[in-house]
Write an enzyme that holds these catalytic residues in place. Structure first.
Site, PDB file in Angstrom:
ATOM      1  N   ASN A 127     -13.502  36.867 -42.944  1.00 59.79           N
ATOM      2  CA  ASN A 127     -13.818  38.254 -43.302  1.00 59.79           C
ATOM      3  C   ASN A 127     -14.034  39.007 -41.992  1.00 59.79           C
ATOM      4  OD1 ASN A 127     -14.827  40.664 -44.185  1.00 59.79           O
ATOM      5  ND2 ASN A 127     -16.728  39.831 -45.044  1.00 59.79           N
ATOM      6  N   LYS A 148     -14.461  42.119 -41.512  1.00 63.51           N
ATOM      7  CA  LYS A 148     -15.360  43.277 -41.619  1.00 63.51           C
ATOM      8  C   LYS A 148     -14.740  44.474 -40.875  1.00 63.51           C
ATOM      9  CE  LYS A 148     -19.127  40.058 -42.297  1.00 63.51           C
ATOM     10  NZ  LYS A 148     -20.549  39.748 -42.152  1.00 63.51           N
ATOM     11  N   HIS A 204     -19.802  41.748 -51.707  1.00 64.15           N
ATOM     12  CA  HIS A 204     -20.353  41.288 -50.428  1.00 64.15           C
ATOM     13  C   HIS A 204     -21.730  41.934 -50.220  1.00 64.15           C
ATOM     14  CE1 HIS A 204     -20.957  40.603 -46.181  1.00 64.15           C
ATOM     15  NE2 HIS A 204     -20.102  39.614 -46.299  1.00 64.15           N
ATOM     16  N   GLU A 238     -23.104  43.199 -47.745  1.00 64.39           N
ATOM     17  CA  GLU A 238     -23.101  44.458 -46.985  1.00 64.39           C
ATOM     18  C   GLU A 238     -22.744  45.633 -47.891  1.00 64.39           C
ATOM     19  OE1 GLU A 238     -20.651  43.014 -43.784  1.00 64.39           O
ATOM     20  OE2 GLU A 238     -22.299  41.678 -43.231  1.00 64.39           O
ATOM     21  N   GLU A 249     -23.574  33.536 -50.074  1.00 68.79           N
ATOM     22  CA  GLU A 249     -23.887  34.035 -48.734  1.00 68.79           C
ATOM     23  C   GLU A 249     -25.341  34.498 -48.695  1.00 68.79           C
ATOM     24  OE1 GLU A 249     -19.970  35.206 -46.559  1.00 68.79           O
ATOM     25  OE2 GLU A 249     -20.920  36.973 -47.401  1.00 68.79           O
ATOM     26  N   GLY A 265     -24.665  36.937 -39.950  1.00 67.36           N
ATOM     27  CA  GLY A 265     -24.674  37.593 -38.647  1.00 67.36           C
ATOM     28  C   GLY A 265     -25.955  37.361 -37.864  1.00 67.36           C
ATOM     29  N   SER A 271     -23.156  32.721 -40.866  1.00 65.50           N
ATOM     30  CA  SER A 271     -23.195  32.065 -39.555  1.00 65.50           C
ATOM     31  C   SER A 271     -22.478  30.713 -39.529  1.00 65.50           C
ATOM     32  CB  SER A 271     -24.641  31.931 -39.059  1.00 65.50           C
ATOM     33  OG  SER A 271     -25.219  33.221 -38.895  1.00 65.50           O
TER      34      SER A 271
HETATM   35  P1  13P Z   1     -21.165  35.755 -40.293  1.00 68.00           P
HETATM   36  O1  13P Z   1     -20.264  34.537 -40.309  1.00 68.00           O
HETATM   37  O2  13P Z   1     -20.872  36.672 -39.148  1.00 68.00           O
HETATM   38  O3  13P Z   1     -22.592  35.380 -40.446  1.00 68.00           O
HETATM   39  O4  13P Z   1     -20.775  36.603 -41.617  1.00 68.00           O
HETATM   40  C1  13P Z   1     -20.721  35.981 -42.846  1.00 68.00           C
HETATM   41  C2  13P Z   1     -20.132  36.896 -43.835  1.00 68.00           C
HETATM   42  O5  13P Z   1     -20.745  37.875 -44.214  1.00 68.00           O
HETATM   43  C3  13P Z   1     -18.778  36.614 -44.312  1.00 68.00           C
HETATM   44  O6  13P Z   1     -18.441  37.410 -45.397  1.00 68.00           O
END
Ligand code: 13P
Length: 254
Positions: free
Chosen positions: A10, A12, A96, A98, A168, A174, A214
């Site tokens: 992903n 982003k 997601h 976010e 997640e 992150g 992560s």
């Molecule tokens: P990270 O791997 O940067 O923690 O992000 C995970 C994520 O949100 C994947 O959709």
């Protein structure tokens, strides 16, 4: 039941079209000989058509990062399943954290998006996960269960082959703080039990449940070794070819 592992990057809000093309070209070349694992990438919407075109004829799938529940009408700024399919996407991430945190996606809206994506013929990667406060309050399983129930409302049994769930934990995204394999496995097993209640035990055994938060080359293998972890949804580490390839290879043949 053996489930083919699925590893999705992903991206982003990262990469220009040229950078996206450079990365997928490298993935395409270096992953050509890697068998036993399904791979997908989720670029920004503006890079998606070019990425999908570059990946034509390869087993690497192109995913959208979101999917609205309508494919037409007065919905300024939105993109629906028909547009995503037309642009070359075969998968869409929905729900997601976010989107839930910063863009107001609700459980009910995520359910509408999941249904719309699947009904249109896309694969859907339905994301669920608790915040740190929810985990500390002992509410992890309840929160995930609620997100899952709403996300799966109206999902037809015929769509099961195109349904993927991603766990997640928000506190691991992150942050460099990964759930331990045991912590993730506990939630994955719970998700599979709820999938069985909702869609039947046989169907639940076929549904891939990915872990995200992560994921790095150094922890990917231990996570995927867990019984109910069937791959990963990778953020930061999917932006570098070498890291993402190492994570894909860690999932191979498990
Ligand atoms: P990270 O791997 O940067 O923690 O992000 C995970 C994520 O949100 C994947 O959709």
């Amino acid at each position: 039941m053996s489930r083919v592992p699925f590893v999705v990057g992903n991206w982003k809000l990262n990469k220009t079209i040229a950078e996206a093309l450079a990365l997928v070209t490298e993935l395409k070349n270096q992953l050509a000989a890697v068998k036993g694992v399904q791979v997908g990438v989720a670029p920004t919407l503006v890079a998606l058509p070019a990425v999908a075109k570059r990946l034509e004829g390869t087993p690497i799938a192109t995913s959208a990062q979101d999917c609205f529940w309508e494919s037409g009408g007065a919905w300024t700024g939105e993109v629906g399943p028909a547009q995503l399919l037309d642009a070359g996407a075969t998968w869409a991430i929905v729900g997601h954290s976010e989107r839930r945190q910063f863009f107001g996606d609700t459980n009910e809206g995520v359910g509408k998006k999941t249904r719309a994506a699947l009904a249109a013929g896309l694969g859907a990667i339905l994301c669920v996960g608790e915040t740190l406060a929810e985990r500390d309050g002992g509410r992890t399983l309840a929160v995930v269960e609620e997100q899952l129930a709403a996300g799966l409302a109206g999902v037809d049994a015929a769509w099961v082959p195109r349904l993927v769930v991603a766990y997640e934990p928000v506190w691991a995204i992150g942050t460099g703080r990964t759930a331990t394999p045991a912590q993730a496995q506990e939630v994955h097993a719970h998700i599979r039990r709820r999938l069985a209640d909702r869609l039947g035990a046989a169907a639940a055994e076929t549904i891939r449940i990915l872990y995200g938060g992560s994921v790095k080359p150094s922890n990917a293998e231990a996570l995927i070794a867990e019984k109910d972890i069937d791959g990963s949804l990778v953020g930061g580490a999917s932006l570098e070819a070498a890291d993402f390839i190492a994570i894909v290879k860690a999932a191979r043949g498990t």
